[in-house]
Design a protein around this motif. Structure first.
Motif, mmCIF file in Angstrom:
data_model
loop_
_atom_site.group_PDB
_atom_site.id
_atom_site.type_symbol
_atom_site.label_atom_id
_atom_site.label_comp_id
_atom_site.label_asym_id
_atom_site.label_seq_id
_atom_site.Cartn_x
_atom_site.Cartn_y
_atom_site.Cartn_z
ATOM 1 N N HIS A 206 0.837 -1.199 0.000
ATOM 2 C CA HIS A 206 0.000 0.000 0.000
ATOM 3 C C HIS A 206 0.879 1.258 0.000
ATOM 4 O O HIS A 206 0.661 2.200 -0.772
ATOM 5 C CB HIS A 206 -0.910 -0.071 1.237
ATOM 6 C CG HIS A 206 -1.827 1.070 1.435
ATOM 7 N ND1 HIS A 206 -1.518 2.100 2.294
ATOM 8 C CD2 HIS A 206 -3.048 1.325 0.943
ATOM 9 C CE1 HIS A 206 -2.522 2.954 2.310
ATOM 10 N NE2 HIS A 206 -3.462 2.512 1.489
ATOM 11 N N PHE A 207 1.880 1.273 0.848
ATOM 12 C CA PHE A 207 2.816 2.395 0.965
ATOM 13 C C PHE A 207 3.507 2.649 -0.371
ATOM 14 O O PHE A 207 3.547 3.781 -0.862
ATOM 15 C CB PHE A 207 3.838 2.073 2.061
ATOM 16 C CG PHE A 207 4.873 3.140 2.294
ATOM 17 C CD1 PHE A 207 4.687 4.091 3.285
ATOM 18 C CD2 PHE A 207 6.047 3.171 1.560
ATOM 19 C CE1 PHE A 207 5.642 5.072 3.522
ATOM 20 C CE2 PHE A 207 7.008 4.142 1.784
ATOM 21 C CZ PHE A 207 6.810 5.104 2.774
ATOM 22 N N ASP A 208 4.078 1.600 -0.957
ATOM 23 C CA ASP A 208 4.826 1.746 -2.207
ATOM 24 C C ASP A 208 3.929 2.215 -3.350
ATOM 25 O O ASP A 208 4.342 3.040 -4.171
ATOM 26 C CB ASP A 208 5.508 0.431 -2.577
ATOM 27 C CG ASP A 208 6.648 0.069 -1.621
ATOM 28 O OD1 ASP A 208 7.146 0.960 -0.897
ATOM 29 O OD2 ASP A 208 7.032 -1.120 -1.604
ATOM 30 N N PHE A 209 2.715 1.699 -3.403
ATOM 31 C CA PHE A 209 1.767 2.120 -4.437
ATOM 32 C C PHE A 209 1.502 3.620 -4.327
ATOM 33 O O PHE A 209 1.583 4.357 -5.317
ATOM 34 C CB PHE A 209 0.462 1.329 -4.305
ATOM 35 C CG PHE A 209 -0.614 1.796 -5.232
ATOM 36 C CD1 PHE A 209 -0.625 1.413 -6.559
ATOM 37 C CD2 PHE A 209 -1.631 2.633 -4.785
ATOM 38 C CE1 PHE A 209 -1.616 1.843 -7.427
ATOM 39 C CE2 PHE A 209 -2.634 3.071 -5.637
ATOM 40 C CZ PHE A 209 -2.618 2.677 -6.968
ATOM 41 N N HIS A 210 1.185 4.080 -3.131
ATOM 42 C CA HIS A 210 0.859 5.496 -2.954
ATOM 43 C C HIS A 210 2.090 6.398 -3.017
ATOM 44 O O HIS A 210 1.973 7.562 -3.407
ATOM 45 C CB HIS A 210 0.092 5.701 -1.655
ATOM 46 C CG HIS A 210 -1.320 5.218 -1.729
ATOM 47 N ND1 HIS A 210 -2.218 5.682 -2.671
ATOM 48 C CD2 HIS A 210 -1.992 4.310 -1.003
ATOM 49 C CE1 HIS A 210 -3.381 5.087 -2.511
ATOM 50 N NE2 HIS A 210 -3.272 4.232 -1.509
ATOM 51 N N ARG A 211 3.242 5.872 -2.691
ATOM 52 C CA ARG A 211 4.464 6.683 -2.790
ATOM 53 C C ARG A 211 4.644 7.173 -4.227
ATOM 54 O O ARG A 211 5.093 8.291 -4.465
ATOM 55 C CB ARG A 211 5.680 5.878 -2.351
ATOM 56 C CG ARG A 211 6.924 6.734 -2.366
ATOM 57 C CD ARG A 211 8.097 6.071 -1.709
ATOM 58 N NE ARG A 211 9.156 7.062 -1.569
ATOM 59 C CZ ARG A 211 10.359 6.930 -2.057
ATOM 60 N NH1 ARG A 211 10.674 5.837 -2.722
ATOM 61 N NH2 ARG A 211 11.254 7.866 -1.899
ATOM 62 N N ALA A 212 4.287 6.330 -5.169
ATOM 63 C CA ALA A 212 4.405 6.705 -6.581
ATOM 64 C C ALA A 212 3.442 7.825 -6.959
ATOM 65 O O ALA A 212 3.616 8.467 -7.997
ATOM 66 C CB ALA A 212 4.164 5.483 -7.465
ATOM 67 N N GLN A 213 2.429 8.084 -6.130
ATOM 68 C CA GLN A 213 1.459 9.143 -6.416
ATOM 69 C C GLN A 213 1.840 10.484 -5.788
ATOM 70 O O GLN A 213 1.181 11.484 -6.055
ATOM 71 C CB GLN A 213 0.076 8.721 -5.932
ATOM 72 C CG GLN A 213 -0.473 7.534 -6.688
ATOM 73 C CD GLN A 213 -1.801 7.070 -6.121
ATOM 74 O OE1 GLN A 213 -1.960 6.900 -4.913
ATOM 75 N NE2 GLN A 213 -2.760 6.886 -7.010
ATOM 76 N N LEU A 214 2.855 10.489 -4.960
ATOM 77 C CA LEU A 214 3.316 11.749 -4.366
ATOM 78 C C LEU A 214 3.939 12.623 -5.432
ATOM 79 O O LEU A 214 4.562 12.119 -6.371
ATOM 80 C CB LEU A 214 4.329 11.468 -3.259
ATOM 81 C CG LEU A 214 3.801 10.791 -2.006
ATOM 82 C CD1 LEU A 214 4.965 10.329 -1.123
ATOM 83 C CD2 LEU A 214 2.860 11.716 -1.237
ATOM 84 N N THR A 215 3.768 13.920 -5.287
ATOM 85 C CA THR A 215 4.350 14.863 -6.236
ATOM 86 C C THR A 215 5.361 15.769 -5.534
ATOM 87 O O THR A 215 5.508 16.939 -5.888
ATOM 88 C CB THR A 215 3.255 15.705 -6.924
ATOM 89 O OG1 THR A 215 2.506 16.392 -5.921
ATOM 90 C CG2 THR A 215 2.351 14.839 -7.775
ATOM 91 N N LEU A 216 6.031 15.219 -4.549
ATOM 92 C CA LEU A 216 7.058 15.960 -3.820
ATOM 93 C C LEU A 216 8.260 16.152 -4.746
ATOM 94 O O LEU A 216 8.486 15.349 -5.647
ATOM 95 C CB LEU A 216 7.446 15.197 -2.556
ATOM 96 C CG LEU A 216 6.305 15.019 -1.553
ATOM 97 C CD1 LEU A 216 6.721 14.076 -0.424
ATOM 98 C CD2 LEU A 216 5.862 16.356 -0.983
ATOM 99 N N PRO A 217 9.071 17.195 -4.519
ATOM 100 C CA PRO A 217 10.192 17.476 -5.434
ATOM 101 C C PRO A 217 11.082 16.277 -5.729
ATOM 102 O O PRO A 217 11.416 16.021 -6.867
ATOM 103 C CB PRO A 217 10.978 18.570 -4.708
ATOM 104 C CG PRO A 217 9.977 19.240 -3.843
ATOM 105 C CD PRO A 217 8.997 18.175 -3.439
ATOM 106 N N ALA A 218 11.434 15.486 -4.720
ATOM 107 C CA ALA A 218 12.293 14.323 -4.949
ATOM 108 C C ALA A 218 11.562 13.206 -5.675
ATOM 109 O O ALA A 218 12.185 12.301 -6.202
ATOM 110 C CB ALA A 218 12.819 13.801 -3.604
ATOM 111 N N GLU A 219 10.229 13.266 -5.713
ATOM 112 C CA GLU A 219 9.414 12.204 -6.318
ATOM 113 C C GLU A 219 9.036 12.517 -7.770
ATOM 114 O O GLU A 219 8.497 11.682 -8.445
ATOM 115 C CB GLU A 219 8.145 11.997 -5.501
ATOM 116 C CG GLU A 219 8.403 11.620 -4.071
ATOM 117 C CD GLU A 219 9.226 10.355 -3.961
ATOM 118 O OE1 GLU A 219 10.256 10.369 -3.264
ATOM 119 O OE2 GLU A 219 8.844 9.356 -4.566
ATOM 120 N N ARG A 220 9.247 13.730 -8.197
ATOM 121 C CA ARG A 220 8.821 14.137 -9.543
ATOM 122 C C ARG A 220 9.690 13.544 -10.618
ATOM 123 O O ARG A 220 10.804 13.232 -10.489
ATOM 124 C CB ARG A 220 8.800 15.656 -9.666
ATOM 125 C CG ARG A 220 7.685 16.254 -8.861
ATOM 126 C CD ARG A 220 7.629 17.748 -9.046
ATOM 127 N NE ARG A 220 6.706 18.262 -8.065
ATOM 128 C CZ ARG A 220 6.862 19.382 -7.393
ATOM 129 N NH1 ARG A 220 7.891 20.142 -7.619
ATOM 130 N NH2 ARG A 220 5.999 19.779 -6.511
#
Length: 173
Positions: free
Chosen positions: A159-173
């Motif tokens: 669940h965590f990993d799936f939603h982590r991909a939906q974050l739009t934080l600077p390091a995640e973009r």
């Protein structure tokens, strides 16, 4: 199930959660996430919520795992019938928690929850890990029709990993 592998997953998620919150500014946290109606802060709370519900899920699977199969099948069908109210509560709870809970509280709660999950996992016997029950498959894409205690321990990090991909934080973009 390799308990150490699950311990490692839990610890990785804890470290990533800390890193994500440490690197994000307040404006970053208020930005919309990708593919959800939550902002990044609310989505991070929702990711934490996946671990918070583990204690309840584990109690349920231990209890239902000792009952006839039809009991948990009936319970799962009842929960599936209540998917719409669940979705509302799930959205509202994550919105409210992510909007109001201070960052430091989220971090402390994540840490305490992971420590409790580590301790609980260490106490699980091989027989405990094979207990299982039917789950409401409409509630979450990672719920399967039948899940064992071992499967439930893997759920929050999926669940965590799936939603982590939906974050739009600077390091995640």
């Amino acid at each position: 199930m390799d308990k150490q592998e699950v311990h490692d997953e839990l610890e990785r998620a804890r470290q990533e959660f800390h890193a994500l919150l440490a690197a994000a500014g307040e404006d970053d946290l208020r930005q919309a996430s990708s593919g959800t109606k939550w902002n990044n802060r609310q989505l991070l709370f929702h990711m934490l919520l996946g671990y918070l519900i583990m204690r309840a899920l584990l109690r349920l699977v231990h209890w239902f795992g000792r009952r006839p199969d039809g009991v948990s099948r009936w319970y799962a069908s009842l929960l599936n019938a209540g998917t719409k109210p669940f979705d509302v509560v799930n959205f509202a709870g994550s919105w409210l928690g992510g909007t109001t809970m201070p960052r430091s509280w989220m971090l402390a709660l994540f840490d305490r929850t992971i420590v409790k999950l580590h301790r609980r996992l260490d106490r699980e016997t091989d027989a405990d890990l094979t207990l299982g029950m039917h789950y409401p498959t409409r509630w979450d894409p990672f719920f399967r029709d039948y899940m064992t205690v071992a499967d439930v321990y893997r759920f929050p990090t999926q669940h965590f990993d799936f939603h982590r991909a939906q974050l739009t934080l600077p390091a995640e973009r």
